[in-house]
Design an enzyme around this catalytic site. Structure first.
Site, PDB file in Angstrom:
ATOM      1  N   LYS A 250       2.452 -31.647 -10.953  1.00 25.71           N
ATOM      2  CA  LYS A 250       2.597 -30.196 -11.010  1.00 25.71           C
ATOM      3  C   LYS A 250       3.355 -29.742  -9.768  1.00 25.71           C
ATOM      4  CE  LYS A 250      -0.074 -25.890 -11.327  1.00 25.71           C
ATOM      5  NZ  LYS A 250      -1.430 -25.304 -11.400  1.00 25.71           N
TER       6      LYS A 250
ATOM      7  N   LYS B 250       4.508 -30.375 -15.124  1.00 24.65           N
ATOM      8  CA  LYS B 250       4.571 -28.917 -15.131  1.00 24.65           C
ATOM      9  C   LYS B 250       5.376 -28.447 -13.932  1.00 24.65           C
ATOM     10  CE  LYS B 250       1.611 -24.792 -15.090  1.00 24.65           C
ATOM     11  NZ  LYS B 250       0.237 -24.259 -14.957  1.00 24.65           N
TER      12      LYS B 250
ATOM     13  N   TYR C  22       3.439 -21.154 -25.224  1.00 27.40           N
ATOM     14  CA  TYR C  22       2.988 -19.858 -25.727  1.00 27.40           C
ATOM     15  C   TYR C  22       3.641 -19.537 -27.064  1.00 27.40           C
ATOM     16  CZ  TYR C  22       1.530 -19.629 -20.874  1.00 27.40           C
ATOM     17  OH  TYR C  22       0.950 -19.915 -19.665  1.00 27.40           O
TER      18      TYR C  22
END
Length: 332
Positions: A202, A256, A321
């Site tokens: 990340k 990410k 999303y």
């Protein structure tokens, strides 16, 4: 692999592009509903669907509406939903005790989803930032984000989520040693079948801004997260982190953000062959939505193309999303 290609005109690559049927036959990668994990934001209250201004089309939902969203996702064939809490500021403290409360937003939402849509897998987020008055993923002591004390808190958070019925634990904190500690605690508590999808690589990215708005962490954050999230200039470090987390008991690993780090996705999959995921983060989502709303791009086509890029890079799945929109398109 060394390709063998005849000379032109014996080889005409356009032959296989002539029709949709032929293109489908030679397509190397495809996107399916099974590839999707849908991140959702849960807030307190009842009957609430509150828009997130910096993420058009994304809502903060109360627990009852989260359960309805899970039913919708299950009907669309989406295999997993991931929860992120929008915690009331009054519950944010330096000790972050709300993080492992059995009745916090995430744990209530887990139980509600399991009651309403039992066939969908529930993934959770493990980090202290939604509960931390300082907005950081770990405890802050004299200006330092401390590692080992944070890991102890994350283990308590993990166990509370497992007790609530979580299927997948998603540690997003980037503390050292937390995967081993979580796996050991889960085994000892009898949660042997709970998976860990580690945010193993990340990055300290500028693409997270809208997400921090969505969980209410933007105003609380003091300083930055560069002492625990990765430097965007590093790639070999990502492989070391992936190797460590797999050796400590992670079942799956995540990179990410996504699109700006497709090289990392590819290297990870090629190097380890483990289930590899990417998170199409809030900034990526917001850019596509904003450009589409302004008529600068075809939003649906760019959405699908961006997700296919993850599959081409080697990802087994994507947190996005866009998941419900993609599912509807793929199901016709």
């Amino acid at each position: 692999m060394t390709p063998t290609v005849a000379a032109f005109p014996a080889a005409r690559f356009r032959r296989a592009r002539k029709s949709p049927a032929l293109r489908a036959l030679v397509r190397e990668n495809s996107l399916g509903v099974d590839d999707l994990i849908w991140p959702v934001f849960v807030r307190d209250g009842e009957g609430i669907e509150e828009p997130v201004p910096s993420m058009p089309g994304v809502m903060r939902r109360s627990v009852d509406r989260i359960a309805q969203a899970a039913v919708e996702a299950q009907a669309l064939g989406i295999p997993a939903i991931c929860l992120f809490p929008y915690t009331d500021a009054a519950l944010k403290t330096e000790d972050c005790a709300e993080a492992w409360s059995p009745d916090n937003l995430s744990n209530r939402a887990i139980r509600a989803i399991k009651a309403a849509a039992p066939d969908i897998a529930v993934m959770t987020d493990v980090a202290l930032d939604p509960y931390n008055i300082n907005g950081h993923d770990g405890y802050v002591v004299d200006g330092e984000i401390v590692n080992d004390e944070t890991v102890e808190a994350l283990v308590k958070m993990t166990l509370a989520q497992a007790e609530a019925g979580a299927d997948i634990i998603g540690p997003s904190d980037m503390m050292d040693g937390r995967i081993g500690a979580m796996r050991q605690a889960l085994e000892a508590a009898g949660h042997r079948n709970v998976l860990i999808l580690s945010y193993a690589a990340k990055y300290a990215s500028a693409f997270y801004g809208p997400f921090r708005d969505a969980v209410g962490a933007s105003g609380a954050l003091t300083g930055d997260k560069k002492t625990y999230q990765m430097d965007p200039g590093n790639s070999d470090e990502a492989l070391r982190l992936i190797q460590r987390d797999l050796s400590e008991g992670a079942d799956m690993v995540m990179i990410k953000p996504g699109l700006a780090y497709l090289d990392i996705c590819h290297r990870v999959k090629q190097s380890f062959g483990a289930p590899t995921y990417a998170y199409q983060v809030s900034g990526e989502y917001a850019m596509i939505k904003a450009a589409a709303q302004n008529g600068w791009i075809d939003g649906d086509k760019v959405m699908l193309e961006s997700l296919l890029a993850f599959k081409r890079a080697g990802c087994d799945g994507i947190l996005t999303y866009f998941a419900p929109d993609v599912a509807r398109i793929l199901q016709g």
